[in-house]
Design a protein around this motif. Sequence first.
Motif, PDB file in Angstrom:
ATOM      1  N   PRO A  47      81.789  61.241  50.007  1.00  0.00           N
ATOM      2  CA  PRO A  47      80.513  60.770  49.453  1.00  0.00           C
ATOM      3  C   PRO A  47      79.963  61.694  48.358  1.00  0.00           C
ATOM      4  O   PRO A  47      79.384  61.220  47.375  1.00  0.00           O
ATOM      5  CB  PRO A  47      79.589  60.725  50.669  1.00  0.00           C
ATOM      6  CG  PRO A  47      80.507  60.450  51.817  1.00  0.00           C
ATOM      7  CD  PRO A  47      81.750  61.251  51.486  1.00  0.00           C
ATOM      8  N   THR A  48      80.164  63.001  48.500  1.00  0.00           N
ATOM      9  CA  THR A  48      79.692  63.942  47.478  1.00  0.00           C
ATOM     10  C   THR A  48      80.489  63.768  46.183  1.00  0.00           C
ATOM     11  O   THR A  48      79.920  63.800  45.082  1.00  0.00           O
ATOM     12  CB  THR A  48      79.788  65.388  47.998  1.00  0.00           C
ATOM     13  OG1 THR A  48      79.003  65.495  49.192  1.00  0.00           O
ATOM     14  CG2 THR A  48      79.298  66.389  46.965  1.00  0.00           C
ATOM     15  N   PHE A  50      81.865  60.981  45.170  1.00  0.00           N
ATOM     16  CA  PHE A  50      81.342  59.744  44.579  1.00  0.00           C
ATOM     17  C   PHE A  50      79.988  59.982  43.915  1.00  0.00           C
ATOM     18  O   PHE A  50      79.720  59.456  42.837  1.00  0.00           O
ATOM     19  CB  PHE A  50      81.219  58.651  45.650  1.00  0.00           C
ATOM     20  CG  PHE A  50      82.404  57.739  45.733  1.00  0.00           C
ATOM     21  CD1 PHE A  50      82.360  56.456  45.218  1.00  0.00           C
ATOM     22  CD2 PHE A  50      83.580  58.170  46.330  1.00  0.00           C
ATOM     23  CE1 PHE A  50      83.444  55.611  45.301  1.00  0.00           C
ATOM     24  CE2 PHE A  50      84.679  57.331  46.427  1.00  0.00           C
ATOM     25  CZ  PHE A  50      84.606  56.042  45.906  1.00  0.00           C
ATOM     26  N   GLU A  51      79.148  60.783  44.545  1.00  0.00           N
ATOM     27  CA  GLU A  51      77.809  61.033  44.013  1.00  0.00           C
ATOM     28  C   GLU A  51      77.869  61.736  42.658  1.00  0.00           C
ATOM     29  O   GLU A  51      77.137  61.390  41.730  1.00  0.00           O
ATOM     30  CB  GLU A  51      77.010  61.882  45.005  1.00  0.00           C
ATOM     31  CG  GLU A  51      75.603  62.203  44.547  1.00  0.00           C
ATOM     32  CD  GLU A  51      74.859  63.100  45.536  1.00  0.00           C
ATOM     33  OE1 GLU A  51      73.825  63.662  45.123  1.00  0.00           O
ATOM     34  OE2 GLU A  51      75.308  63.250  46.684  1.00  0.00           O
ATOM     35  N   PHE A  52      78.747  62.721  42.533  1.00  0.00           N
ATOM     36  CA  PHE A  52      78.779  63.518  41.307  1.00  0.00           C
ATOM     37  C   PHE A  52      79.790  63.040  40.275  1.00  0.00           C
ATOM     38  O   PHE A  52      79.597  63.249  39.079  1.00  0.00           O
ATOM     39  CB  PHE A  52      79.038  64.997  41.643  1.00  0.00           C
ATOM     40  CG  PHE A  52      77.854  65.656  42.266  1.00  0.00           C
ATOM     41  CD1 PHE A  52      76.807  66.122  41.489  1.00  0.00           C
ATOM     42  CD2 PHE A  52      77.758  65.772  43.642  1.00  0.00           C
ATOM     43  CE1 PHE A  52      75.693  66.706  42.071  1.00  0.00           C
ATOM     44  CE2 PHE A  52      76.653  66.358  44.234  1.00  0.00           C
ATOM     45  CZ  PHE A  52      75.610  66.822  43.452  1.00  0.00           C
ATOM     46  N   GLY A  54      81.438  59.766  40.601  1.00  0.00           N
ATOM     47  CA  GLY A  54      81.599  58.316  40.629  1.00  0.00           C
ATOM     48  C   GLY A  54      82.977  57.927  41.145  1.00  0.00           C
ATOM     49  O   GLY A  54      83.833  58.779  41.443  1.00  0.00           O
ATOM     50  N   GLU A  55      83.186  56.629  41.220  1.00  0.00           N
ATOM     51  CA  GLU A  55      84.494  56.160  41.685  1.00  0.00           C
ATOM     52  C   GLU A  55      85.623  56.573  40.750  1.00  0.00           C
ATOM     53  O   GLU A  55      86.704  56.954  41.224  1.00  0.00           O
ATOM     54  CB  GLU A  55      84.488  54.641  41.899  1.00  0.00           C
ATOM     55  CG  GLU A  55      85.757  54.167  42.573  1.00  0.00           C
ATOM     56  CD  GLU A  55      85.735  52.715  43.002  1.00  0.00           C
ATOM     57  OE1 GLU A  55      86.780  52.247  43.477  1.00  0.00           O
ATOM     58  OE2 GLU A  55      84.686  52.042  42.869  1.00  0.00           O
ATOM     59  N   PRO A 120      81.562  55.480  50.983  1.00  0.00           N
ATOM     60  CA  PRO A 120      80.610  55.194  49.905  1.00  0.00           C
ATOM     61  C   PRO A 120      80.561  53.724  49.475  1.00  0.00           C
ATOM     62  O   PRO A 120      79.499  53.226  49.122  1.00  0.00           O
ATOM     63  CB  PRO A 120      81.105  56.072  48.747  1.00  0.00           C
ATOM     64  CG  PRO A 120      81.882  57.152  49.396  1.00  0.00           C
ATOM     65  CD  PRO A 120      82.478  56.565  50.640  1.00  0.00           C
ATOM     66  N   GLN A 123      77.968  51.661  51.431  1.00  0.00           N
ATOM     67  CA  GLN A 123      76.555  52.049  51.434  1.00  0.00           C
ATOM     68  C   GLN A 123      75.772  51.051  50.584  1.00  0.00           C
ATOM     69  O   GLN A 123      75.316  51.335  49.490  1.00  0.00           O
ATOM     70  CB  GLN A 123      76.386  53.489  50.944  1.00  0.00           C
ATOM     71  CG  GLN A 123      77.149  54.508  51.765  1.00  0.00           C
ATOM     72  CD  GLN A 123      76.944  54.328  53.268  1.00  0.00           C
ATOM     73  OE1 GLN A 123      75.825  54.288  53.747  1.00  0.00           O
ATOM     74  NE2 GLN A 123      78.041  54.210  54.013  1.00  0.00           N
TER      75      GLN A 123
END
Length: 174
Positions: A47-48, A50-52, A54-55, A120, A123
């Motif tokens: 998830p981190t 993906f957060e920073f 992206g996919e 992710p 979500q």
Amino acid sequence: MSQANIILIGPMGAGKTTIGRQLARRLEREFFDSDREIERSAGVDIPTIFEFEGEPGFRERESRALRKLAAHERIVMATGGGAVLAPENRALLARSGRVVYLVTGVDEQLRRTDRDRNRPLLQTDQPRLALEALAAERNPLYRGLADIEVCTERRNVRSVVNQLLKELRALRVQ
């Protein structure tokens, strides 16, 4: 008998990690989960990433991890659900071993991933729609790549592993 790697593909919640561990144990092979390898090398969870990043950033890391793992011999590897999206990943997996598609439906995926916050792509307010869209895109890719297909829905791990062992023997993989 072939000493090929055994590569598990399929959607999230199909049981790739759980079944892969047991299959590796039964075959006396080392087990690797590509998602865990990505997290280990990045030093953060998915998830981190993906957060920073992206996919796209995650997919780039995934391709690197798959190349590294595919260089091994006689392993059992569980891939992430989207590992098949890139044509180069599909080609790599196909030439690196026997590919097993663990099949499961959206209802079962929802049941198995209901409380998992480490996914992710789920979500969202409508995880069913997300899973249906992923299935529409990915299931043909899984099928096109697979040497073996095994349904994991409403089955225990031992039953699936026993079926896989039988099918792998038929392909002369030990």
